[in-house]
Design a protein around this motif. Structure first.
Motif, short mmCIF file in Angstrom:
data_model
loop_
_atom_site.label_atom_id
_atom_site.label_comp_id
_atom_site.label_asym_id
_atom_site.label_seq_id
_atom_site.Cartn_x
_atom_site.Cartn_y
_atom_site.Cartn_z
N LEU A 1 -6.75 14.97 -8.43
CA LEU A 1 -7.54 13.78 -8.09
C LEU A 1 -7.54 12.79 -9.24
O LEU A 1 -7.39 11.59 -9.03
CB LEU A 1 -8.98 14.20 -7.77
CG LEU A 1 -9.17 14.84 -6.40
CD1 LEU A 1 -10.61 15.27 -6.23
CD2 LEU A 1 -8.80 13.83 -5.32
N PHE B 1 -2.73 0.63 -10.44
CA PHE B 1 -2.12 -0.24 -9.43
C PHE B 1 -3.04 -1.40 -9.09
O PHE B 1 -2.61 -2.56 -9.03
CB PHE B 1 -1.80 0.57 -8.17
CG PHE B 1 -1.02 -0.20 -7.17
CD1 PHE B 1 0.36 -0.19 -7.20
CD2 PHE B 1 -1.66 -0.95 -6.20
CE1 PHE B 1 1.09 -0.90 -6.29
CE2 PHE B 1 -0.93 -1.67 -5.28
CZ PHE B 1 0.45 -1.64 -5.33
N VAL B 2 -4.31 -1.08 -8.89
CA VAL B 2 -5.24 -2.14 -8.51
C VAL B 2 -5.36 -3.17 -9.63
O VAL B 2 -5.38 -4.38 -9.38
CB VAL B 2 -6.62 -1.55 -8.14
CG1 VAL B 2 -7.65 -2.64 -7.95
CG2 VAL B 2 -6.50 -0.72 -6.89
N THR C 1 -4.09 4.88 -9.02
CA THR C 1 -4.70 3.85 -8.19
C THR C 1 -5.34 2.76 -9.04
O THR C 1 -5.16 1.57 -8.77
CB THR C 1 -5.78 4.47 -7.29
OG1 THR C 1 -5.22 5.61 -6.66
CG2 THR C 1 -6.26 3.50 -6.26
N TYR D 1 -2.32 -5.21 -9.57
CA TYR D 1 -2.31 -6.04 -8.36
C TYR D 1 -3.22 -7.24 -8.52
O TYR D 1 -2.87 -8.36 -8.14
CB TYR D 1 -2.75 -5.18 -7.18
CG TYR D 1 -2.65 -5.84 -5.84
CD1 TYR D 1 -1.47 -5.75 -5.11
CD2 TYR D 1 -3.73 -6.52 -5.30
CE1 TYR D 1 -1.37 -6.35 -3.88
CE2 TYR D 1 -3.64 -7.12 -4.07
CZ TYR D 1 -2.45 -7.04 -3.36
OH TYR D 1 -2.35 -7.63 -2.14
N LEU E 1 -12.26 9.88 -2.98
CA LEU E 1 -12.01 11.33 -2.97
C LEU E 1 -12.74 12.09 -4.08
O LEU E 1 -13.37 13.11 -3.80
CB LEU E 1 -10.50 11.59 -3.06
CG LEU E 1 -9.72 11.37 -1.77
CD1 LEU E 1 -8.24 11.60 -2.00
CD2 LEU E 1 -10.23 12.31 -0.69
N SER F 1 0.84 -1.20 0.00
CA SER F 1 0.00 0.00 0.00
C SER F 1 0.87 1.26 0.00
O SER F 1 0.46 2.29 -0.50
CB SER F 1 -0.92 -0.01 1.20
OG SER F 1 -0.20 -0.37 2.35
N VAL G 1 -6.50 1.59 1.01
CA VAL G 1 -5.92 2.82 0.47
C VAL G 1 -6.57 3.17 -0.86
O VAL G 1 -6.94 4.32 -1.11
CB VAL G 1 -4.39 2.65 0.30
CG1 VAL G 1 -3.82 3.82 -0.47
CG2 VAL G 1 -3.73 2.53 1.65
N SER G 2 -6.76 2.17 -1.71
CA SER G 2 -7.29 2.49 -3.04
C SER G 2 -8.74 2.93 -2.94
O SER G 2 -9.14 3.86 -3.64
CB SER G 2 -7.14 1.30 -3.98
OG SER G 2 -7.73 0.17 -3.40
N THR H 1 -3.50 -7.65 0.99
CA THR H 1 -4.61 -7.22 0.15
C THR H 1 -5.46 -6.18 0.88
O THR H 1 -5.94 -5.23 0.27
CB THR H 1 -5.49 -8.42 -0.22
OG1 THR H 1 -4.62 -9.41 -0.76
CG2 THR H 1 -6.53 -8.06 -1.24
N LEU I 1 1.63 2.03 -3.54
CA LEU I 1 0.46 2.66 -4.14
C LEU I 1 0.41 4.13 -3.79
O LEU I 1 0.23 5.00 -4.65
CB LEU I 1 -0.80 1.94 -3.66
CG LEU I 1 -2.13 2.62 -3.91
CD1 LEU I 1 -2.34 2.86 -5.38
CD2 LEU I 1 -3.27 1.80 -3.36
N PRO J 1 -4.74 -3.72 3.23
CA PRO J 1 -4.33 -2.33 3.14
C PRO J 1 -4.42 -1.74 1.74
O PRO J 1 -4.82 -0.57 1.58
CB PRO J 1 -2.88 -2.34 3.61
CG PRO J 1 -2.53 -3.71 3.96
CD PRO J 1 -3.70 -4.59 3.80
N VAL J 2 -4.12 -2.55 0.74
CA VAL J 2 -4.20 -2.03 -0.63
C VAL J 2 -5.64 -1.65 -0.96
O VAL J 2 -5.91 -0.57 -1.48
CB VAL J 2 -3.67 -3.06 -1.64
CG1 VAL J 2 -4.05 -2.67 -3.05
CG2 VAL J 2 -2.17 -3.18 -1.52
N VAL K 1 -6.23 9.03 -9.00
CA VAL K 1 -7.12 7.90 -9.29
C VAL K 1 -6.56 7.07 -10.45
O VAL K 1 -6.64 5.84 -10.43
CB VAL K 1 -8.54 8.41 -9.61
CG1 VAL K 1 -9.39 7.30 -10.18
CG2 VAL K 1 -9.17 8.95 -8.35
N ILE L 1 -8.70 6.51 -1.99
CA ILE L 1 -8.38 7.43 -3.09
C ILE L 1 -9.53 7.51 -4.08
O ILE L 1 -9.88 8.57 -4.56
CB ILE L 1 -7.08 6.99 -3.79
CG1 ILE L 1 -5.91 7.14 -2.82
CG2 ILE L 1 -6.82 7.82 -5.04
CD1 ILE L 1 -4.59 6.73 -3.39
N LEU L 2 -10.15 6.36 -4.36
CA LEU L 2 -11.26 6.37 -5.31
C LEU L 2 -12.46 7.12 -4.76
O LEU L 2 -13.30 7.61 -5.50
CB LEU L 2 -11.66 4.93 -5.66
CG LEU L 2 -10.62 4.14 -6.44
CD1 LEU L 2 -11.10 2.72 -6.66
CD2 LEU L 2 -10.31 4.79 -7.76
#
Lengths: 760, 309
Positions: A373, A383-384, A380, A387, B270, A127, B263-264, B257, A130, B259-260, A377, B267-268
């Motif tokens: 933002l 990354f997701v 993110t 991942y 926001l 994280s 965090v994501s 998994t 990220l 924490p990821v 995003v 952010i999403l």
């Protein structure tokens, strides 16, 4: 089926004082709708003015032209060529600069993030990676957005709509200034490095145009430097020719497509065009791509190799598998249909978003926050996706720049990372050329979906960035997916090479979004370096345009409309024949007499409610209430210069030593004429008289009141006019047609619509 | 082809037969002619006259024989060491010898005259040019394997770094074997943790050395081939990695998994907050309409409306 209310507004807005002969036509109308409305697409902004493409043929001009002999004209011609060469060279150099800086900065960023990810994959705590990635992106984009939002907002976006407007004859404030160029170049670098779903190709076109406009003037008003060269070209006519050359040079540097560049200029600014200009523009394009080529070849260490002609290079498409057969044509056309539909969807989504942005996110600081933002995003989502992806490919023999291993076996890399963890240009080329089997269909599907929304969300942010590359990338991804499923259906036939379908998908998607036809076909053809692809690409783009136009219009036209720019299309709306000049024109017209009192001129110019730029000059007549015969046309800029130099009749009589005003004085003030407020006219001087006969254009274009709208439109568009005086049969001024009067009429969903004017 | 007036089809086979007979008759006539030419050439040769010589000089013949033997040896070596790949380690001697033999052919000069040396008669006097083709094949294979990369500069023996790598490689293989010895062969794949734990050090060392070699290589080289290490090293590493990641399943597990996701999703979340708040709190931008100065007539309205009625 029609409700009359949609046309009622026309009546409601009219509250004009009319002359005797037309007063009887006036109807009683209910007054005053609320005149503050939320922004919508059916507006024309007063902010935009026309360019003076038509020369003011006054006495000064004629005298100067007569003085110039044949040899001097030849010098002017040579200067034009020199300027075009310089435009090409400088555009190429700017492209090189952008390319090299982006490559290095993006490389640095990806290395840092990759090292971090590698470290935390072993230790746990991904994280943090990220967060690092998102923060890096957001902070880089913040800088890029700050400079655009606070220093030069016109540098936002790809710049193609603005240049399109400029070539159309609309003066967009600040669009061709040096400051804009600097902000544009830095902004592009920062937004690409910031990992947004953007490309650096569109802004090259804007950059090329600014360079052209700057060089052709031989001076920079931003830097307060005047090199005293190329003074002959200091007027809108000449400048616009050079700007079209600059746009072509920009396209050519961006895609390595010199012919495509020329055709782009042709497609966007074609109403003012001749063979010599074409040839010169082609010269500028060629020089530009050659410069880029040679500088990049030196930079990459193989001097004079000349094999990287553009910022984006699609790579070579000449292997055996890349050929196509006649059976594939229907498949390509089908891809065109898909591209058209997806492009229309993209545009429709972007339309709503842009409308929201104009209405609610108009403060610069909000715009910067929004851009940050989006950057965070984007990181993110990338990354997701990486991942969660379990698509691992062997690293051996692949050309991945920053292979991310993550949870793959040793010696393998994450396939999703080639698409997300890379600059968009590189991802496009990977999608075109990676051997079959490099991507799992699932990966491609998820990537297309995510990138589609990201790109759509990103376009219209307050950062300078283009939409070409993201569109190509989306298209290449679904095209490749299409190719893979095709080869799956046909049990792995040799002709179903996914790279080829990726290319067609990219063309279809781009065509569906921007709806360019001729120039885009040639650009794609030149970028692939394969002439035989011309036919399928043309078919694909044609289908995409037809299908897309059925739903919504192209992205650039949409943004031009949302900016309320009075843009004149090729032809008047088809159902407008019943309208005549009489209904189109503005009236009454503020006229000046041939010998006018200075006070009157100053008052007219300072009147904030009527920001007119051209004034018909009528015969001096003691009876001021009577509209007298038209004698000429004078522009606001000319009047301001006259006032500044105090060219009054009384002063001319007083001091004979005062030199005569020359055309040079007008040129020196171009293009930033001082506002009227900055010119001081004393009380005594207000009583002086000013003689306009020498400075006005004695032969302005006029039309009778009965001329139909298409006829007026044709005259206006073909000659690039700014003012068209409407006269009656006694040559008396009854009205004036300007660009906004014509641009008001538009063919909407329900037929002819009329836009309203608004202050923005 | 058949003439249109041809009445019966039976004639056609007859025609074909006749043609066949003609061809058969032509065949035997040609062979004696060739023999005749050969004899003629031999006569010329014994008379010491120049001509297109059917025979090689003895020196050239021995050179050719040496090349043939050398290439046979190299081919055998390459074939035998194809899996697991040990080409560069095992065959570099053969390859070097073959190169030397080819060189001696290319440079050798026969004793008859300047224009009739061995190089010309062996290498270029026919369409097939089998010697050249063979030597090209070997060179290409060697290039593709990139063996030069793990040999010393004078290509006599392996370079130090390669020796070191192979040493480590053998060590890790021994380690794997050692740790697996006690266990039955049909163990389920997740029971290899012992190996993972015990051999981690050696494996990591090996992996690091490989990565280091790769990095060094990439910095030093420019051409396309030098992006690769030599095939022996690459293959050895591939085998080890496959064993490690696939068979023993020792690669890193998918961790953190939670924490990821946290965090994501933060952010999403926001942008939603941002857009909602700006929708609710920001003042909507209003445009002020300007009233145009225009003639208003009924005719105008009627004109437009006519079109829709």
């Amino acid at each position: 089926q029609l409700t009359p209310s949609s046309f009622l507004r026309i009546g409601q807005l009219s509250n004009v004082d009319l002359n005797e002969d037309i007063r009887e036509l006036e109807t009683e109308v209910p007054r005053q709708r609320p005149n503050e409305i939320p922004h919508n697409e059916k507006l024309l902004s007063l902010k935009y003015e026309s360019l003076d493409y038509d020369n003011s043929e006054n006495q000064l001009f004629l005298e100067e032209e007569r003085r110039i002999n044949h040899a001097a004209f030849r010098t002017v011609e040579i200067k034009r060529w020199v300027i075009c060469a310089m435009i090409g060279i400088l555009t190429g150099l700017v492209a090189c600069f952008i390319d090299i800086v982006v490559e290095n900065l993006a490389g640095l960023k990806y290395r840092v993030v990759k090292d971090n990810i590698d470290k935390f994959t072993a230790k746990g705590g991904l994280s943090f990676s990220l967060l690092l990635w998102a923060t890096l992106n957001a902070s880089v984009v913040m800088v890029g957005s700050l400079i655009v939002a606070f220093i030069e907002p016109v540098a936002a976006g790809s710049g193609i709509p603005q240049i399109k407007c400029y070539l159309n004859g609309v003066k967009i404030p600040h669009v061709v200034r040096l400051k804009t160029l600097v902000i544009k170049v830095c902004g592009v670098i920062l937004s690409v490095v910031g990992g947004l779903a953007v490309g650096k190709e569109g802004p090259m076109i804007h950059s090329g145009s600014v360079i052209a406009a700057g060089i052709s003037q031989g001076r920079s008003t931003s830097l307060k430097r005047d090199f005293k060269i190329f003074e002959y070209f200091r007027r809108d006519t000449e400048k616009r020719d050079f700007v079209s050359a600059g746009a072509a040079a920009g396209v050519s540097a961006a895609f390595g497509a010199p012919v495509g560049g020329v055709l782009f200029s042709l497609e966007e600014g074609a109403s003012f065009w001749n063979q010599f200009l074409t040839w010169r523009i082609f010269f500028a394009s060629m020089i530009s791509t050659f410069t880029l080529n040679s500088v990049l070849s030196v930079y990459h260490g193989n001097a004079w190799d000349l094999s990287s002609p553009g910022l984006i290079n699609f790579g070579r498409f000449d292997s055996e598998k890349m050929g196509y057969t006649i059976q594939e044509i229907p498949i390509f056309i089908f891809m065109g249909v898909v591209g058209g539909i997806l492009g229309a969807l993209f545009n429709a989504l972007n339309y709503w978003l842009t409308m929201f942005r104009i209405r609610y996110i108009h403060r610069p600081c909000l715009q910067v926050v929004e851009a940050m933002l989006v950057a965070a995003v984007t990181a993110t989502v990338g990354f997701v996706m990486i991942y969660c992806s379990r698509d691992c490919q062997p690293i051996q023999g692949s050309s991945v720049a920053y292979p991310l291993q993550l949870f793959c076996a040793d010696g393998e890399y994450n396939s999703m990372a080639t698409a997300f963890f890379n600059t968009p240009e590189k991802s496009v080329v990977n999608l075109f050329h990676d051997p079959p089997g490099s991507y799992n269909p699932m990966t491609l599907g998820m990537f297309t979906l995510m990138y589609f929304f990201l790109a759509c969300w990103t376009y219209g942010l307050t950062v300078s960035a283009g939409v070409f590359i993201p569109s190509l990338l989306i298209g290449a991804a679904w095209g490749r997916l299409f190719g893979i499923s095709l080869s799956y259906l046909t049990k792995g036939s040799i002709w179903a090479d996914p790279g080829k379908y990726a290319l067609m998908g990219a063309a279809a998607q781009l065509g569906g979004i921007v709806r360019m036809t001729l120039s885009l076909t040639v650009i794609m053809m030149e970028a692939t370096g394969n002439v035989t692809y011309g036919f399928p690409i043309m078919l694909v783009l044609m289908t995409a345009k037809i299908v897309g136009d059925y739903f919504v219009e192209g992205l650039y036209d949409m943004h031009i409309q949302l900016q309320s720019v009075p843009f004149l299309h090729w032809e008047a709306p088809v159902t407008s024949h019943s309208l005549t000049a009489r209904e189109v024109m503005s009236t009454p017209v503020t006229c000046l007499r041939r010998i006018e009192r200075v006070g009157t001129v100053v008052d007219i110019l300072s009147d904030t409610s009527s920001n007119h730029n051209g004034f018909p000059v009528v015969e001096s007549n003691p009876d001021t209430t009577q509209v007298a015969g038209l004698r000429g046309l004078i522009l606001r800029s000319q009047l301001i210069v006259l006032l500044k130099h105090k060219v009054f009749v009384e002063r001319a009589n007083l001091s004979l030593v005062q030199r005569r005003l020359k055309l040079k004085d007008f040129r020196d003030a171009y293009p930033r004429f001082p506002p009227i407020q900055s010119i001081h006219v004393s009380q005594d001087e207000r009583e002086c008289m000013i003689d306009l006969s020498e400075f006005m254009n004695p032969s302005p274009y006029t039309v009778p009141q009965e001329a139909s709208l298409p006829r007026v439109f044709k005259l206006f568009r073909a000659l690039g006019l700014r003012h068209l005086v409407v006269v009656d049969n006694r040559n008396e001024v009854v009205g004036m047609v300007t660009r906004k009067d014509l641009a008001r009429y538009r063919l909407g969903k329900e037929g002819l619509e009329e836009l309203s004017l608004a202050q923005t | 082809m058949a003439p249109p007036w041809c009445p019966c089809r039976a004639l056609l086979p007859a025609l074909a037969l006749a043609l066949l007979g003609l061809a058969a008759a032509a065949g035997p006539r040609q062979t004696p002619a060739l023999e005749l030419a050969q004899e003629l050439a031999e006569e010329l040769w014994s008379a010491g006259l120049p001509g297109d010589l059917p025979e090689l000089e003895p020196e050239c013949r021995s050179l050719l024989a040496a090349f043939a033997e050398g290439s046979a040896a190299l081919t055998g070596c390459l074939g035998r060491r194809a899996r697991p790949v040990r080409l560069c380690q095992g065959c570099h001697g053969h390859y070097r010898r073959l190169l030397a033999q080819y060189d001696s052919i290319a440079r050798a000069v026969g004793n008859s005259s300047e224009s009739h040396n061995c190089a010309k008669s062996i290498l270029t006097s026919d369409r097939l040019q089998i010697v050249v083709t063979l030597s090209e094949f070997f060179n290409e294979t060697w290039e593709a394997a990139n063996c030069a990369n793990c040999l010393k500069n004078n290509s006599e023996g392996l370079s130090n770094s390669t020796e070191e790598f192979l040493d480590l490689f053998n060590k890790s293989l021994t380690c794997f074997e050692h740790n697996l010895q006690g266990q039955a062969i049909d163990l389920s794949p997740n029971n290899y943790t012992e190996v993972c734990k015990n051999c981690n050090e050696t494996y990591t060392k090996l992996n690091d050395l490989y990565n280091h070699l790769q990095r060094m290589n990439r910095q030093g080289g420019e051409s396309a081939h030098s992006a690769h290490l030599c095939i022996d090293v690459e293959d050895a590493m591939n085998i080890t990695r496959k064993l490690w990641s696939r068979t023993f399943n020792c690669s890193l597990p998918c961790s953190d998994t939670v924490p990821v996701i946290a965090v994501s999703s933060f952010i999403l979340f926001l942008p939603i907050v941002f857009y909602l708040s700006s929708f609710l709190h920001s003042k909507q931008k209003k445009r002020i309409l300007i009233l145009p100065k225009r003639i208003q007539s009924n005719a105008n309205l009627v004109n437009i409306q006519e079109k829709y009625s």
